[in-house]
Design an enzyme around this catalytic site. Structure first.
Site, PDB file in Angstrom:
ATOM      1  N   LYS A 156      -0.491 -43.492  -6.159  1.00 22.58           N
ATOM      2  CA  LYS A 156      -1.762 -43.230  -6.874  1.00 22.58           C
ATOM      3  C   LYS A 156      -1.648 -43.618  -8.344  1.00 22.58           C
ATOM      4  O   LYS A 156      -2.559 -44.213  -8.904  1.00 22.58           O
ATOM      5  CB  LYS A 156      -2.129 -41.729  -6.805  1.00 22.58           C
ATOM      6  CG  LYS A 156      -2.327 -41.183  -5.419  1.00 22.58           C
ATOM      7  CD  LYS A 156      -2.766 -39.723  -5.449  1.00 22.58           C
ATOM      8  CE  LYS A 156      -1.722 -38.750  -5.964  1.00 22.58           C
ATOM      9  NZ  LYS A 156      -0.531 -38.605  -5.116  1.00 22.58           N
TER      10      LYS A 156
ATOM     11  N   ARG B 248      -6.737 -31.388  -5.893  1.00 21.76           N
ATOM     12  CA  ARG B 248      -5.584 -31.326  -5.010  1.00 21.76           C
ATOM     13  C   ARG B 248      -5.743 -30.221  -3.966  1.00 21.76           C
ATOM     14  O   ARG B 248      -4.825 -29.964  -3.199  1.00 21.76           O
ATOM     15  CB  ARG B 248      -4.332 -31.074  -5.818  1.00 21.76           C
ATOM     16  CG  ARG B 248      -3.317 -32.208  -5.708  1.00 21.76           C
ATOM     17  CD  ARG B 248      -2.255 -31.988  -6.730  1.00 21.76           C
ATOM     18  NE  ARG B 248      -1.058 -32.706  -6.456  1.00 21.76           N
ATOM     19  CZ  ARG B 248      -0.601 -33.684  -7.245  1.00 21.76           C
ATOM     20  NH1 ARG B 248      -1.283 -34.081  -8.288  1.00 21.76           N
ATOM     21  NH2 ARG B 248       0.547 -34.251  -6.978  1.00 21.76           N
TER      22      ARG B 248
ATOM     23  N   ARG C  41      12.571 -42.954  -7.866  1.00 24.78           N
ATOM     24  CA  ARG C  41      11.646 -43.191  -8.976  1.00 24.78           C
ATOM     25  C   ARG C  41      12.269 -42.871 -10.337  1.00 24.78           C
ATOM     26  O   ARG C  41      12.957 -41.878 -10.501  1.00 24.78           O
ATOM     27  CB  ARG C  41      10.421 -42.305  -8.741  1.00 24.78           C
ATOM     28  CG  ARG C  41       9.311 -42.502  -9.689  1.00 24.78           C
ATOM     29  CD  ARG C  41       8.023 -42.076  -9.075  1.00 24.78           C
ATOM     30  NE  ARG C  41       7.856 -40.631  -9.078  1.00 24.78           N
ATOM     31  CZ  ARG C  41       6.694 -40.044  -8.814  1.00 24.78           C
ATOM     32  NH1 ARG C  41       5.638 -40.760  -8.481  1.00 24.78           N
ATOM     33  NH2 ARG C  41       6.594 -38.739  -8.828  1.00 24.78           N
TER      34      ARG C  41
ATOM     35  N   ARG D 166      12.246 -37.507 -12.849  1.00 25.27           N
ATOM     36  CA  ARG D 166      11.475 -36.274 -13.011  1.00 25.27           C
ATOM     37  C   ARG D 166      12.189 -35.112 -12.337  1.00 25.27           C
ATOM     38  O   ARG D 166      12.750 -35.275 -11.261  1.00 25.27           O
ATOM     39  CB  ARG D 166      10.078 -36.458 -12.400  1.00 25.27           C
ATOM     40  CG  ARG D 166       9.063 -36.982 -13.382  1.00 25.27           C
ATOM     41  CD  ARG D 166       7.774 -37.404 -12.736  1.00 25.27           C
ATOM     42  NE  ARG D 166       7.204 -36.409 -11.822  1.00 25.27           N
ATOM     43  CZ  ARG D 166       6.027 -36.547 -11.212  1.00 25.27           C
ATOM     44  NH1 ARG D 166       5.301 -37.639 -11.420  1.00 25.27           N
ATOM     45  NH2 ARG D 166       5.582 -35.631 -10.392  1.00 25.27           N
TER      46      ARG D 166
ATOM     47  N   ARG E 178       7.054 -30.274  -2.277  1.00 25.11           N
ATOM     48  CA  ARG E 178       5.791 -30.918  -2.690  1.00 25.11           C
ATOM     49  C   ARG E 178       5.064 -31.493  -1.472  1.00 25.11           C
ATOM     50  O   ARG E 178       3.837 -31.464  -1.383  1.00 25.11           O
ATOM     51  CB  ARG E 178       6.074 -32.011  -3.723  1.00 25.11           C
ATOM     52  CG  ARG E 178       6.433 -31.434  -5.092  1.00 25.11           C
ATOM     53  CD  ARG E 178       7.058 -32.469  -5.990  1.00 25.11           C
ATOM     54  NE  ARG E 178       6.158 -33.536  -6.346  1.00 25.11           N
ATOM     55  CZ  ARG E 178       6.556 -34.750  -6.737  1.00 25.11           C
ATOM     56  NH1 ARG E 178       7.847 -35.037  -6.808  1.00 25.11           N
ATOM     57  NH2 ARG E 178       5.690 -35.661  -7.046  1.00 25.11           N
TER      58      ARG E 178
HETATM   59  P1  AMP Z   1       2.024 -35.626 -10.029  1.00 31.36           P
HETATM   60  O1  AMP Z   1       2.472 -36.281 -11.285  1.00 31.36           O
HETATM   61  O2  AMP Z   1       0.633 -36.002  -9.625  1.00 31.36           O
HETATM   62  O3  AMP Z   1       3.020 -35.785  -8.897  1.00 31.36           O
HETATM   63  O4  AMP Z   1       1.966 -34.047 -10.344  1.00 31.36           O
HETATM   64  C1  AMP Z   1       3.118 -33.354 -10.750  1.00 31.36           C
HETATM   65  C2  AMP Z   1       2.915 -31.853 -10.622  1.00 31.36           C
HETATM   66  O5  AMP Z   1       1.838 -31.432 -11.479  1.00 31.36           O
HETATM   67  C3  AMP Z   1       2.504 -31.351  -9.236  1.00 31.36           C
HETATM   68  O6  AMP Z   1       3.609 -31.195  -8.367  1.00 31.36           O
HETATM   69  C4  AMP Z   1       1.866 -29.995  -9.598  1.00 31.36           C
HETATM   70  O7  AMP Z   1       2.851 -29.041  -9.939  1.00 31.36           O
HETATM   71  C5  AMP Z   1       1.124 -30.367 -10.877  1.00 31.36           C
HETATM   72  N1  AMP Z   1      -0.244 -30.842 -10.579  1.00 31.36           N
HETATM   73  C6  AMP Z   1      -0.723 -32.106 -10.694  1.00 31.36           C
HETATM   74  N2  AMP Z   1      -2.023 -32.165 -10.351  1.00 31.36           N
HETATM   75  C7  AMP Z   1      -2.391 -30.908 -10.014  1.00 31.36           C
HETATM   76  C8  AMP Z   1      -3.583 -30.305  -9.553  1.00 31.36           C
HETATM   77  N3  AMP Z   1      -4.722 -31.014  -9.355  1.00 31.36           N
HETATM   78  N4  AMP Z   1      -3.580 -28.974  -9.291  1.00 31.36           N
HETATM   79  C9  AMP Z   1      -2.487 -28.231  -9.482  1.00 31.36           C
HETATM   80  N5  AMP Z   1      -1.315 -28.725  -9.903  1.00 31.36           N
HETATM   81  C10 AMP Z   1      -1.255 -30.052 -10.170  1.00 31.36           C
END
Ligand code: AMP
Length: 216
Positions: A13, A87, A126, A159, A170
């Protein structure tokens, strides 16, 4: 134009969203990036979010909904691409209410999917630039100099939540909370599914086609 990209962690994404937003001159609103910036800056929202993020859990809805509304309000004139928000179904409902209040529509909701093996491969390898956030992969798209970002010379890191044990969690959170968004969106106008298991360029070509064809 306003677009939502959703799908499992590691499906691409961020990579695809960045390309499409740049080409269509939309703002790329990546919820994970917005949260990581809040953590770095030590804001109240960042402090609340950090423990959830490190554990691979969703940050509470009220925190992310307020943050995304601020950004949508800033960027509504330009158009936005939402990546990683909503999400779960409660966030999707909150988003619809928010868009109605601002008099906005979503033109495309694209569900990106790939087999779990691809997701694990992508997430485990990554590497992210601390300075500009650009993503690399140890095997599939390594930087020219180990540990250094090709774009800005920043330091690359893994990360905290891309460790194997957190990734498993996750993916579980995704299956239980995010995948049900399919039921919410699949009959809405502008919905499409995209096979994101191929190489970046091929997936991008397919994504552009979805957006352009639907746009006429
Ligand atoms: P990402 O970079 O999209 O993989 O997001 C990293 C982390 O941020 C996720 O594992 C969640 O802990 C938090 N996160 C990102 N987007 C959301 C969301 N829409 N709602 C809640 N937590 C989020």
């Amino acid at each position: 134009m306003n677009v939502i990209l959703f799908g499992p962690p590691g499906v691409g994404k961020g990579t695809q969203g960045e390309k499409l937003a740049a080409q269509m001159s939309m703002s790329h609103l990546a919820m994970g990036d917005i949260l990581r910036a809040a953590v770095r800056n030590g804001t109240d929202a960042g402090l609340k979010a950090k423990t959830f993020m490190d554990a691979g859990k969703l940050v509470p809805d009220e925190v992310v909904v307020a943050m995304i509304e601020d950004r949508i309000a800033e960027d509504e004139a330009k158009g936005f691409l939402l990546d990683g928000f909503p999400r779960n179904v409660a966030q999707a409902v909150a988003l619809d209410e928010m868009l109605t209040r601002h008099g906005l529509n979503v033109d495309h909701v694209v569900f990106m999917d790939a087999p779990e093996k691809n997701l694990l491969d992508r997430l485990c390898g990554r590497l992210i630039c601390r300075a500009c956030g650009f993503g690399f992969h140890r095997q599939y798209s390594p930087p020219q100099k180990s540990g250094i970002c090709d774009r800005c010379g920043g330091e690359l890191y893994q990360r905290e939540d891309d460790r194997e044990e957190v990734i498993a969690h996750r993916l579980e959170v995704y299956r239980e909370q995010t995948r049900p968004l399919l039921g919410y969106y699949h009959e809405k106008e502008g919905f499409s599914k995209l096979d994101a298991s191929g190489e970046t360029a091929a997936v991008y070509a397919a994504l552009k086609q979805v957006v352009e064809i639907q746009h006429g």
